[in-house]
Motif scaffolding. Structure first.
Motif, PDB file in Angstrom:
ATOM      1  N   MET A 100       4.391  -6.494  -2.244  1.00 29.00           N
ATOM      2  CA  MET A 100       3.756  -5.604  -1.270  1.00 29.00           C
ATOM      3  C   MET A 100       2.938  -4.540  -1.994  1.00 29.00           C
ATOM      4  O   MET A 100       3.440  -3.897  -2.910  1.00 29.00           O
ATOM      5  N   PRO A 101       1.686  -4.356  -1.575  1.00 30.31           N
ATOM      6  CA  PRO A 101       0.860  -3.292  -2.175  1.00 30.31           C
ATOM      7  C   PRO A 101       1.498  -1.929  -1.949  1.00 30.31           C
ATOM      8  O   PRO A 101       2.138  -1.683  -0.927  1.00 30.31           O
ATOM      9  N   SER A 102       1.320  -1.029  -2.894  1.00 36.50           N
ATOM     10  CA  SER A 102       1.877   0.310  -2.772  1.00 36.50           C
ATOM     11  C   SER A 102       1.136   1.104  -1.696  1.00 36.50           C
ATOM     12  O   SER A 102      -0.092   1.028  -1.587  1.00 36.50           O
ATOM     13  N   LEU A 103       1.886   1.850  -0.919  1.00 41.06           N
ATOM     14  CA  LEU A 103       1.286   2.722   0.104  1.00 41.06           C
ATOM     15  C   LEU A 103       1.298   4.182  -0.341  1.00 41.06           C
ATOM     16  O   LEU A 103       0.848   5.050   0.411  1.00 41.06           O
ATOM     17  N   LYS A 104       1.788   4.442  -1.520  1.00 42.72           N
ATOM     18  CA  LYS A 104       1.896   5.826  -2.010  1.00 42.72           C
ATOM     19  C   LYS A 104       0.518   6.485  -2.062  1.00 42.72           C
ATOM     20  O   LYS A 104      -0.422   5.967  -2.660  1.00 42.72           O
ATOM     21  N   GLY A 105       0.392   7.612  -1.368  1.00 49.37           N
ATOM     22  CA  GLY A 105      -0.858   8.358  -1.357  1.00 49.37           C
ATOM     23  C   GLY A 105      -1.899   7.837  -0.392  1.00 49.37           C
ATOM     24  O   GLY A 105      -2.964   8.448  -0.256  1.00 49.37           O
ATOM     25  N   ALA A 165     -15.880  -8.701   6.861  1.00 44.20           N
ATOM     26  CA  ALA A 165     -15.293  -9.510   5.786  1.00 44.20           C
ATOM     27  C   ALA A 165     -15.945  -9.220   4.437  1.00 44.20           C
ATOM     28  O   ALA A 165     -15.269  -9.171   3.404  1.00 44.20           O
ATOM     29  N   ASP A 166     -17.259  -9.014   4.437  1.00 46.57           N
ATOM     30  CA  ASP A 166     -17.968  -8.768   3.179  1.00 46.57           C
ATOM     31  C   ASP A 166     -17.847  -7.327   2.702  1.00 46.57           C
ATOM     32  O   ASP A 166     -18.335  -6.990   1.614  1.00 46.57           O
ATOM     33  N   ASP A 167     -17.217  -6.482   3.518  1.00 47.80           N
ATOM     34  CA  ASP A 167     -17.030  -5.076   3.138  1.00 47.80           C
ATOM     35  C   ASP A 167     -15.651  -4.814   2.552  1.00 47.80           C
ATOM     36  O   ASP A 167     -15.268  -3.654   2.342  1.00 47.80           O
ATOM     37  N   ASN A 168     -14.896  -5.880   2.335  1.00 46.28           N
ATOM     38  CA  ASN A 168     -13.549  -5.753   1.769  1.00 46.28           C
ATOM     39  C   ASN A 168     -12.618  -4.956   2.676  1.00 46.28           C
ATOM     40  O   ASN A 168     -11.721  -4.242   2.211  1.00 46.28           O
ATOM     41  N   ILE A 169     -12.845  -5.060   3.994  1.00 49.59           N
ATOM     42  CA  ILE A 169     -11.988  -4.404   4.984  1.00 49.59           C
ATOM     43  C   ILE A 169     -11.132  -5.478   5.647  1.00 49.59           C
ATOM     44  O   ILE A 169     -11.650  -6.482   6.120  1.00 49.59           O
ATOM     45  N   TYR A 170      -9.836  -5.253   5.690  1.00 45.35           N
ATOM     46  CA  TYR A 170      -8.919  -6.199   6.318  1.00 45.35           C
ATOM     47  C   TYR A 170      -8.758  -5.857   7.796  1.00 45.35           C
ATOM     48  O   TYR A 170      -8.739  -4.679   8.175  1.00 45.35           O
ATOM     49  N   ARG A 190       2.829  -5.832   5.514  1.00 50.13           N
ATOM     50  CA  ARG A 190       1.549  -6.524   5.354  1.00 50.13           C
ATOM     51  C   ARG A 190       0.351  -5.579   5.284  1.00 50.13           C
ATOM     52  O   ARG A 190      -0.796  -6.022   5.301  1.00 50.13           O
ATOM     53  N   MET A 191       0.623  -4.292   5.206  1.00 46.61           N
ATOM     54  CA  MET A 191      -0.479  -3.336   5.079  1.00 46.61           C
ATOM     55  C   MET A 191      -1.214  -3.530   3.761  1.00 46.61           C
ATOM     56  O   MET A 191      -0.607  -3.768   2.723  1.00 46.61           O
ATOM     57  N   MET A 192      -2.527  -3.432   3.838  1.00 46.95           N
ATOM     58  CA  MET A 192      -3.428  -3.606   2.698  1.00 46.95           C
ATOM     59  C   MET A 192      -3.329  -5.011   2.105  1.00 46.95           C
ATOM     60  O   MET A 192      -3.498  -5.216   0.908  1.00 46.95           O
ATOM     61  N   THR A 193      -3.050  -5.992   2.986  1.00 46.96           N
ATOM     62  CA  THR A 193      -3.100  -7.395   2.599  1.00 46.96           C
ATOM     63  C   THR A 193      -4.032  -8.120   3.565  1.00 46.96           C
ATOM     64  O   THR A 193      -4.218  -7.687   4.708  1.00 46.96           O
ATOM     65  N   ARG A 194      -4.581  -9.232   3.137  1.00 49.32           N
ATOM     66  CA  ARG A 194      -5.510  -9.986   3.973  1.00 49.32           C
ATOM     67  C   ARG A 194      -4.725 -10.883   4.939  1.00 49.32           C
ATOM     68  O   ARG A 194      -4.682 -12.110   4.811  1.00 49.32           O
ATOM     69  N   THR A 195      -4.067 -10.237   5.898  1.00 47.98           N
ATOM     70  CA  THR A 195      -3.264 -10.950   6.892  1.00 47.98           C
ATOM     71  C   THR A 195      -4.041 -11.029   8.202  1.00 47.98           C
ATOM     72  O   THR A 195      -4.417  -9.998   8.767  1.00 47.98           O
ATOM     73  N   ARG A 196      -4.267 -12.234   8.671  1.00 48.99           N
ATOM     74  CA  ARG A 196      -5.062 -12.412   9.892  1.00 48.99           C
ATOM     75  C   ARG A 196      -4.270 -12.013  11.129  1.00 48.99           C
ATOM     76  O   ARG A 196      -4.747 -11.244  11.958  1.00 48.99           O
ATOM     77  N   GLU A 197      -3.076 -12.564  11.266  1.00 48.59           N
ATOM     78  CA  GLU A 197      -2.233 -12.286  12.430  1.00 48.59           C
ATOM     79  C   GLU A 197      -0.774 -12.188  12.035  1.00 48.59           C
ATOM     80  O   GLU A 197      -0.332 -12.826  11.084  1.00 48.59           O
TER      81      GLU A 197
END
Length: 263
Positions: A1-6, A175-180, A224-231
């Motif tokens: 899991m990506p870190s959410l710190k900060g 998608a091309d802006d690196n926004i999930y 799943r925050m800050m991961t490329r999860t569709r649903e």
């Protein structure tokens, strides 16, 4: 899991239910929070609780997402304080279970204003900066009702179908802006949602054994925050059902009629 710190995380509808549980889990992982809801007293209580436990920044502001001008004002104030948003959780929403011919027009409009237009308005306030930074995550709390329509929820289901349509289109746009962009589709959750939606208590009584706990749903979202999860479809066994429904709707409705009529 990506870190959410900060990380800076905005949560709408944060005064209770899965919104409050998401806030607690994010705080435990070191995220800074902006809590938004109509009930400022509940937000302030949650803010004090989180700040007493964790070394994080917590903002609490009253907001009715159905008011577009209030959304602009509050988000402008928030962004001037925290400068940027890493994650937006569009959780504010409500439902009322009525037959289509009994649904009141003012309640129909309010459901769309909160569940759909409010969600879009909040998203539009954070997207420009996310695109500029080429980073961010939009999480929209939809519903299994947006995938499988049932009797007595025609309006609520329509709002969640709209949320899913918006979410799916937005995902392709950025998608091309690196926004999930993630849609969360839970089944019934044991929260005060049903105090408004199911005033007679019939639905809650019939599906109580299947109800999800808000802590469980929140954990699945935060993981799943800050991961490329569709649903995120909960419970997981409902996902095959929605796929079958989309492929064979007539058969699904025919054999599922008894199950659907729980309200």
């Amino acid at each position: 899991m990506p870190s959410l710190k900060g990380k800076n995380i905005i949560i709408t509808g944060a005064s209770g239910g899965i919104g409050a549980e998401i806030a607690k889990l994010c705080a435990a992982r070191g995220a800074n929070l902006v809590l938004l809801a109509r009930s400022i007293d509940k937000l302030e209580t949650l803010k004090k609780e989180l700040q007493s436990k964790y070394a994080i920044n917590v903002h609490a502001q009253q907001l009715d997402v159905a008011d577009p001008e209030a959304v602009k004002r509050v988000f402008a104030e928030v962004l001037s304080d925290i400068r940027y948003v890493d994650i937006l959780v569009n959780n504010a929403g409500f439902g009322i279970f009525d037959y289509a011919h009994e649904a009141k027009i003012d309640e129909i409009k309010t459901m769309f204003d909160v569940n759909v237009v409010g969600l879009m308005a909040c998203t539009s306030m954070v997207l420009p900066a996310m695109k500029q930074r080429r980073s961010g995550h939009i999480i929209n709390i939809a519903s299994q009702a947006g995938k499988i329509a049932t009797p007595k929820s025609s309006v609520y289901s329509a709002t969640k179908h709209a949320v899913l349509g918006y979410t799916n289109s937005l995902r392709m746009e950025v998608a091309d802006d690196n926004i999930y962009v993630t849609a969360v589709n839970p089944g019934p959750i044991a929260t005060n949602f049903f105090e408004v939606a199911d005033k007679q208590g019939t639905y809650v009584k019939n599906v109580k054994r299947f109800m999800l706990q808000p802590e469980y749903v929140a954990k699945q979202v935060v993981n799943r925050m800050m991961t490329r999860t569709r649903e995120i479809n909960l419970p997981r066994w409902m996902s095959p059902g929605s796929i079958f429904y989309s492929l064979f709707p007539r058969t699904f409705e025919l054999f599922g009629k008894r199950v659907f009529n729980q309200k």
